[in-house]
Scaffold this motif. Structure first.
Motif, PDB file in Angstrom:
ATOM      1  N   THR A   1       0.830  -1.206   0.000  1.00 42.84           N
ATOM      2  CA  THR A   1       0.000   0.000   0.000  1.00 42.84           C
ATOM      3  C   THR A   1       0.862   1.252   0.000  1.00 42.84           C
ATOM      4  OG1 THR A   1      -1.824  -1.107   1.147  1.00 42.84           O
ATOM      5  CG2 THR A   1      -1.724   1.289   1.322  1.00 42.84           C
TER       6      THR A   1
ATOM      7  N   GLU B   1      -9.664  -0.503   1.150  1.00 44.01           N
ATOM      8  CA  GLU B   1      -8.591   0.438   1.460  1.00 44.01           C
ATOM      9  C   GLU B   1      -8.236   1.097   0.136  1.00 44.01           C
ATOM     10  OE1 GLU B   1      -4.875  -0.177   4.174  1.00 44.01           O
ATOM     11  OE2 GLU B   1      -4.256  -0.640   2.120  1.00 44.01           O
TER      12      GLU B   1
ATOM     13  N   ILE C   1      -4.172   7.433   2.377  1.00 40.94           N
ATOM     14  CA  ILE C   1      -4.735   6.092   2.504  1.00 40.94           C
ATOM     15  C   ILE C   1      -5.995   6.181   3.354  1.00 40.94           C
ATOM     16  CG2 ILE C   1      -4.323   3.738   3.302  1.00 40.94           C
ATOM     17  CD1 ILE C   1      -1.270   4.408   3.028  1.00 40.94           C
TER      18      ILE C   1
ATOM     19  N   ARG D   1      -9.983   4.241   4.408  1.00 37.64           N
ATOM     20  CA  ARG D   1     -10.756   3.003   4.429  1.00 37.64           C
ATOM     21  C   ARG D   1     -12.235   3.329   4.310  1.00 37.64           C
ATOM     22  NH1 ARG D   1      -8.060  -1.579   5.806  1.00 37.64           N
ATOM     23  NH2 ARG D   1      -5.890  -1.300   6.489  1.00 37.64           N
TER      24      ARG D   1
ATOM     25  N   GLU E   1      -6.590  -2.728  -0.676  1.00 33.28           N
ATOM     26  CA  GLU E   1      -7.167  -3.877   0.033  1.00 33.28           C
ATOM     27  C   GLU E   1      -8.654  -3.920  -0.276  1.00 33.28           C
ATOM     28  OE1 GLU E   1      -6.462  -4.178   4.219  1.00 33.28           O
ATOM     29  OE2 GLU E   1      -4.293  -3.892   4.035  1.00 33.28           O
TER      30      GLU E   1
END
Length: 470
Positions: free
Chosen positions: A62, A178, A186, A188, A218
């Protein structure tokens, strides 16, 4: 005319050398400017061509994705996420220049929560790879677009496929994400809870955004128990209308059929030759039933009775995994069978989806048109939900054939929209269907989408030129 050359809107942006130097300093050998690597990442399975990206970054985490996007944001350089390269509508093309971020090395299963029937994966994992990893826990992920696509790509295009009639699409089966934003942050979205009323549904916004709002790092998915019993059947019909009416009645009777695929007579002939089969060269349904042994038997017998009312013949049952694989591999290879049937050709492949009550009308009118055109084609459909695909097989160097194929595509999509359907059931918009999206949604809805894009990506660096052109 929605011809690819007209839709490209090539607007290459300057790529500062300082940006390429910064990428090389951060990623070393995982940043490539080799021509062969760039060309590989500058094409998909569609027929549209464009210049390759200026560089390819191989992300392994990531943070890699975030760092690459932060540099792109700093220098205002476009970035395009790349998974398996199996898209069909020009999603991967660097129409405004920029770089490709290859996430294929991010291919791990991160967490399996078997009791909750969820899994969290990285975006580069392939569909078959995921199912191999979880089958020993009695679970599977049912979305099957045919190609062994990456989960990130499937999420990006809101894919569906052969099992959608029972299990839904990526829209229903992605629970949380994600995401790396256009600024390299980043975030979520969502969680593993079965429901939530907390704020805007950002997960649903991101699913199907085709890499224009963020890059997935993700993905949390809903899983299903492997069925206790599986049975498949194939049967043929005198006409496509008979096959479609069998499906309509099956759905209306509430039979929980897992897959029901239509292949027309011309395509069956191609598949027979490609896969060395001897299927009847008539309109054909391939069906699959999931459940308990008794439940599967009951479903199959009910559908066989329905099909008999529409003069079905040549029922062939496939109860072993090997027999089922043989039948559905043939269906999945229809694209390659079509390509093989005309050496050197390319396929202009399109998909639409209509209410199932209008499916027969839409199919028959479209078949009459393509037969009159003289363009070879293949036709397959996930007819349980009204979704089908034409592949027009053209000589890529023949401008007249391309023009006629694009005219067929245009007529087909407009017909579907007029029947209260959509210009794409699962392939997405990309480049090729931007004009059709406007026809389907209207200027007001496009303006709202553009406002969201501008708010989240004000420098327009995330896969610019896709879905709509700002």
């Amino acid at each position: 005319m929605n011809a690819p050359t007209a839709a490209l809107h090539l607007q290459p942006r300057a790529i500062p050398q300082a940006f390429l130097d910064a990428l090389a300093a951060r990623f070393g050998s995982r940043c490539s400017t080799a021509q062969a690597v760039r060309e590989q990442h500058g094409r998909d399975e569609g027929s549209i061509q464009a210049p390759p990206p200026a560089a390819v970054v191989y992300a392994e985490s990531t943070q890699d994705v975030a760092d690459a996007v932060q540099l792109a944001d700093q220098y205002e350089v476009p970035v395009i996420a790349y998974g398996a390269g199996s898209s069909l509508e020009g999603h991967l093309l660097a129409v405004q220049g920029g770089i490709s971020i290859d996430v294929s090395r991010m291919n791990q299963v991160l967490r399996v929560n078997a009791e909750d029937m969820t899994v969290t994966v990285q975006p580069g994992i392939l569909r078959k790879q995921l199912n191999d990893a979880i089958k020993d826990q009695g679970l599977f992920f049912p979305i099957d677009p045919g190609a062994d696509a990456s989960i990130g790509g499937m999420t990006s295009t809101r894919a569906s496929g052969t099992n959608a009639v029972r299990y839904g699409t990526m829209r229903e089966n992605v629970l949380a994400l994600e995401v790396v934003t256009a600024q390299g942050r980043i975030i979520r979205t969502g969680n593993r809870a079965k429901k939530s009323a907390a704020g805007y549904d950002l997960t649903r916004l991101m699913v199907g955004s085709e890499g224009t709002l963020g890059i997935f790092t993700e993905i949390t998915l809903r899983l299903f128990p492997l069925p206790e019993a599986v049975s498949a059947a194939v049967c043929s019909f005198p006409t496509i209308a008979d096959a479609v009416h069998t499906v309509i009645q099956t759905i209306q009777m509430g039979v929980p059929i897992a897959r029901v695929e239509l292949v027309d007579a011309a395509t069956v002939a191609m598949v027979n030759k490609h896969s060395n089969l001897t299927l009847r060269e008539e309109p054909m349904l391939l069906m699959e039933f999931h459940g308990s042994p008794n439940g599967v038997k009951e479903q199959a017998e009910m559908v066989q009775d329905i099909a008999a009312e529409f003069d079905a013949k040549g029922f062939e049952w496939a109860d072993t995994p090997e027999e089922r694989t043989r039948l559905f591999t043939a269906r999945h290879n229809a694209y390659f069978a079509g390509i093989q049937s005309r050496p050197g050709c390319r396929s202009i492949t399109t998909d639409t989806c209509v209410p199932i009550s209008r499916l027969a009308d839409c199919l028959l009118e479209s078949i009459d048109e393509v037969n009159a055109s003289g363009i070879p084609y293949f036709l397959v459909g996930h007819v349980g939900d009204g979704n089908f695909h034409f592949g027009y097989l053209i000589d890529p160097d023949n401008a007249d054939e391309r023009h006629r194929a694009e005219a067929l595509n245009h007529a087909l999509v407009r017909r579907a929209i007029a029947m209260e359907g959509t210009c794409t059931g699962e392939h997405g918009i990309g480049i090729h269907k931007q004009d059709f999206l406007r026809e389907e949604c209207g200027d007001g809805a496009i303006a709202m989408m553009a406002a969201i894009k501008q708010a989240l990506d004000p420098k327009n660096i995330l896969n610019p030129g896709k879905i709509f052109t700002l």
